[in-house]
Scaffold this motif. Structure first.
Motif, PDB file in Angstrom:
ATOM      1  N   TYR A   1       5.394 -38.675  14.407  1.00  0.00           N
ATOM      2  CA  TYR A   1       4.680 -37.509  13.902  1.00  0.00           C
ATOM      3  C   TYR A   1       3.168 -37.648  14.083  1.00  0.00           C
ATOM      4  CZ  TYR A   1       2.804 -33.910  10.898  1.00  0.00           C
ATOM      5  OH  TYR A   1       2.095 -32.835  10.441  1.00  0.00           O
ATOM      6  N   ALA A   2       2.636 -38.821  13.770  1.00  0.00           N
ATOM      7  CA  ALA A   2       1.179 -38.999  13.866  1.00  0.00           C
ATOM      8  C   ALA A   2       0.702 -38.852  15.311  1.00  0.00           C
ATOM      9  CB  ALA A   2       0.767 -40.357  13.301  1.00  0.00           C
ATOM     10  N   ALA A   3       1.522 -39.320  16.262  1.00  0.00           N
ATOM     11  CA  ALA A   3       1.138 -39.186  17.672  1.00  0.00           C
ATOM     12  C   ALA A   3       1.040 -37.710  18.048  1.00  0.00           C
ATOM     13  CB  ALA A   3       2.153 -39.889  18.572  1.00  0.00           C
ATOM     14  N   PHE A   4       1.866 -36.884  17.392  1.00  0.00           N
ATOM     15  CA  PHE A   4       1.791 -35.440  17.603  1.00  0.00           C
ATOM     16  C   PHE A   4       0.629 -34.835  16.802  1.00  0.00           C
ATOM     17  CE2 PHE A   4       2.786 -31.202  15.964  1.00  0.00           C
ATOM     18  CZ  PHE A   4       2.847 -30.492  17.148  1.00  0.00           C
TER      19      PHE A   4
ATOM     20  N   GLU B   1      11.589 -30.834  18.170  1.00  0.00           N
ATOM     21  CA  GLU B   1      11.234 -29.685  17.336  1.00  0.00           C
ATOM     22  C   GLU B   1       9.723 -29.511  17.187  1.00  0.00           C
ATOM     23  OE1 GLU B   1      13.096 -27.842  13.202  1.00  0.00           O
ATOM     24  OE2 GLU B   1      12.747 -29.987  13.329  1.00  0.00           O
ATOM     25  N   MET B   2       8.987 -30.596  17.347  1.00  0.00           N
ATOM     26  CA  MET B   2       7.528 -30.515  17.207  1.00  0.00           C
ATOM     27  C   MET B   2       6.906 -29.623  18.271  1.00  0.00           C
ATOM     28  SD  MET B   2       6.419 -34.413  16.129  1.00  0.00           S
ATOM     29  CE  MET B   2       7.032 -35.258  17.574  1.00  0.00           C
ATOM     30  N   PHE B   3       7.594 -29.500  19.405  1.00  0.00           N
ATOM     31  CA  PHE B   3       7.008 -28.781  20.539  1.00  0.00           C
ATOM     32  C   PHE B   3       7.606 -27.385  20.735  1.00  0.00           C
ATOM     33  CE2 PHE B   3       6.911 -33.350  21.210  1.00  0.00           C
ATOM     34  CZ  PHE B   3       5.554 -33.559  21.343  1.00  0.00           C
ATOM     35  N   ALA B   4       8.508 -27.010  19.827  1.00  0.00           N
ATOM     36  CA  ALA B   4       9.177 -25.715  19.968  1.00  0.00           C
ATOM     37  C   ALA B   4       8.284 -24.582  19.447  1.00  0.00           C
ATOM     38  CB  ALA B   4      10.495 -25.742  19.206  1.00  0.00           C
ATOM     39  N   VAL B   5       8.413 -23.427  20.061  1.00  0.00           N
ATOM     40  CA  VAL B   5       7.652 -22.241  19.652  1.00  0.00           C
ATOM     41  C   VAL B   5       8.624 -21.084  19.525  1.00  0.00           C
ATOM     42  CG1 VAL B   5       5.912 -20.574  20.397  1.00  0.00           C
ATOM     43  CG2 VAL B   5       5.545 -22.998  20.813  1.00  0.00           C
ATOM     44  N   ASP B   6       8.542 -20.308  18.429  1.00  0.00           N
ATOM     45  CA  ASP B   6       9.384 -19.110  18.322  1.00  0.00           C
ATOM     46  C   ASP B   6       8.505 -17.859  18.452  1.00  0.00           C
ATOM     47  OD1 ASP B   6       8.072 -18.966  15.924  1.00  0.00           O
ATOM     48  OD2 ASP B   6       9.842 -19.296  14.677  1.00  0.00           O
ATOM     49  N   ASP B   7       9.141 -16.705  18.388  1.00  0.00           N
ATOM     50  CA  ASP B   7       8.407 -15.448  18.596  1.00  0.00           C
ATOM     51  C   ASP B   7       7.270 -15.285  17.599  1.00  0.00           C
ATOM     52  OD1 ASP B   7      10.070 -14.886  20.653  1.00  0.00           O
ATOM     53  OD2 ASP B   7      11.399 -13.545  19.516  1.00  0.00           O
TER      54      ASP B   7
ATOM     55  N   SER C   1       3.086 -33.761  27.189  1.00  0.00           N
ATOM     56  CA  SER C   1       2.952 -34.858  28.159  1.00  0.00           C
ATOM     57  C   SER C   1       2.043 -35.951  27.603  1.00  0.00           C
ATOM     58  CB  SER C   1       2.431 -34.331  29.497  1.00  0.00           C
ATOM     59  OG  SER C   1       1.146 -33.793  29.344  1.00  0.00           O
ATOM     60  N   ARG C   2       0.990 -35.548  26.873  1.00  0.00           N
ATOM     61  CA  ARG C   2       0.100 -36.562  26.294  1.00  0.00           C
ATOM     62  C   ARG C   2       0.804 -37.323  25.169  1.00  0.00           C
ATOM     63  NH1 ARG C   2      -5.123 -33.635  24.645  1.00  0.00           N
ATOM     64  NH2 ARG C   2      -3.859 -31.794  25.036  1.00  0.00           N
ATOM     65  N   TRP C   3       1.602 -36.597  24.378  1.00  0.00           N
ATOM     66  CA  TRP C   3       2.378 -37.242  23.311  1.00  0.00           C
ATOM     67  C   TRP C   3       3.323 -38.292  23.904  1.00  0.00           C
ATOM     68  CZ3 TRP C   3       7.693 -37.396  22.315  1.00  0.00           C
ATOM     69  CH2 TRP C   3       8.067 -37.887  21.056  1.00  0.00           C
TER      70      TRP C   3
END
Lengths: 95, 258
Positions: free
Chosen positions: B110-113, B178-184, B203-205
């Protein structure tokens, strides 16, 4: 306490620019990096510092308390070593 | 339960702030569970410090959500009077502490994100979110450093610590997508410059995470199947137990203070 994997470290913190690092306590840590992190987490939680030093406790050579007579008493009688025997002209101001 | 759940009008911005607030509260609560139980005093303090950082982030985000919603809710109501299905945090963050290695692996992922996320969010067109990001970024940067150092030492430590942290990384990996998901609901905020697109951080994560994993002599997880649902309220069985403890006092004695 014998903790071979997490030896003791002494922590020094400088509270402000211009001041010296001051000994604040000690902690156990596996290595220097973790000791620095632990010092940050244990000793600077209330904004105490701007800089931290950690030193392995076993790197410190200390004077022997039983020798304090020989070590320190000779200085007690030499009050002329204090810079209090001079008249400072007013023009000098605050020294 | 004598007290009813609050109702929340989850407009996109309210929902966005609530999701990040829930992330911070739930992970902060998990870390607080270590208080008095960590392997050493130094680590006990470190975990509590990080928990308090996160609690501070949660409070600011809840307060902002309440202000945007304008329906009389506040930070306490959001925290204490919503049920499991109303919580919007990432599944990763509600996973139980397990052993120290598992807690560090969860923190590390999580912290890396969060480090990348908050740094990017400092450019948000929403001044409140940008200000919260500026404060949170420094906290997350330290959480990342702290957890990275531990991942390396556990992975490159003893046979037992290596096995435990490898297990934790393998088990938790499926929750990182899930950290990288986007909804409407978030897409509109991204288009408006209020939110950032987390996919751009991936990619950086991955580079940070694989770098630390390899330094730790660990094996990168190979499964690509990712679990999701936390953002829409479909949680694992663990969150309900967490909330029952977190909310028990306010549910039993509504509005009590001390």
């Amino acid at each position: 306490m014998a903790t071979p994997n997490t030896p003791l470290w002494e922590v020094f913190i400088r509270s402000r620019n211009g001041l010296a690092h001051k000994h604040v306590g000690s902690l156990h840590a596996a290595d220097a990096t973790l000791a620095l992190q632990a010092a940050r987490d244990v000793y600077t939680r209330r904004g105490e510092g701007l800089s931290i030093w950690v030193v392995p406790s076993n790197a410190i050579t200390a004077s022997d308390p039983s020798e304090k007579g020989m070590m320190f008493e000779p200085a007690e009688s030499k009050i002329y070593r204090h810079p209090t025997f001079y008249d400072v002209p007013d023009e000098v101001g605050h020294m | 339960m004598a007290v009813a759940n609050i109702k929340v009008s989850e407009t996109p911005l309210v929902l966005y702030a609530l999701r990040r607030a829930d992330d911070a509260l739930i992970l902060g609560h998990r870390l607080s569970e270590w208080c008095g139980h960590a392997p050493a005093l130094e680590e006990d303090m470190a975990l509590a410090n990080m928990g308090l950082d996160l609690l501070g982030q949660a409070r600011e985000l809840y307060t902002y959500a309440a202000k945007v919603e304008g329906a009389g809710n506040d930070e306490d109501k959001f925290a204490y009077l919503r049920d499991v299905r109303q919580y919007r945090n990432l599944l990763l963050l509600e996973q139980p502490n397990g052993d120290f290695a598992r807690t560090m692996a969860r923190q590390f992922f999580y912290a890396a994100f969060a480090d990348l996320y908050w740094r990017a969010m400092m450019a948000s067109s929403d001044p409140t979110l940008a200000a919260i990001a500026a404060k949170s970024e420094k906290e997350s940067a330290y959480h990342l450093r702290h957890s990275s150092e531990w991942i390396v030492r556990l992975g490159d430590g003893t046979e037992e610590s290596h096995r435990r942290v490898q297990d934790a990384i393998d088990d938790l990996w499926a929750y990182t997508g899930e950290m990288f998901a986007v909804d409407d609901s978030e897409r509109g905020l991204i288009d408006a410059g209020i939110a950032i697109d987390p996919a751009a951080l991936k990619s950086r994560w991955l580079k940070t995470v694989t770098g630390v994993i390899s330094e730790a002599t660990l094996r990168p997880p190979s499964n690509n199947w990712m679990q999701q649902g936390g953002r829409s309220g479909s949680h694992s069985e663990h969150l309900g137990h967490l909330l029952s403890e977190l909310q028990s006092l306010q549910r039993t004695f509504p509005g009590t203070t001390w």
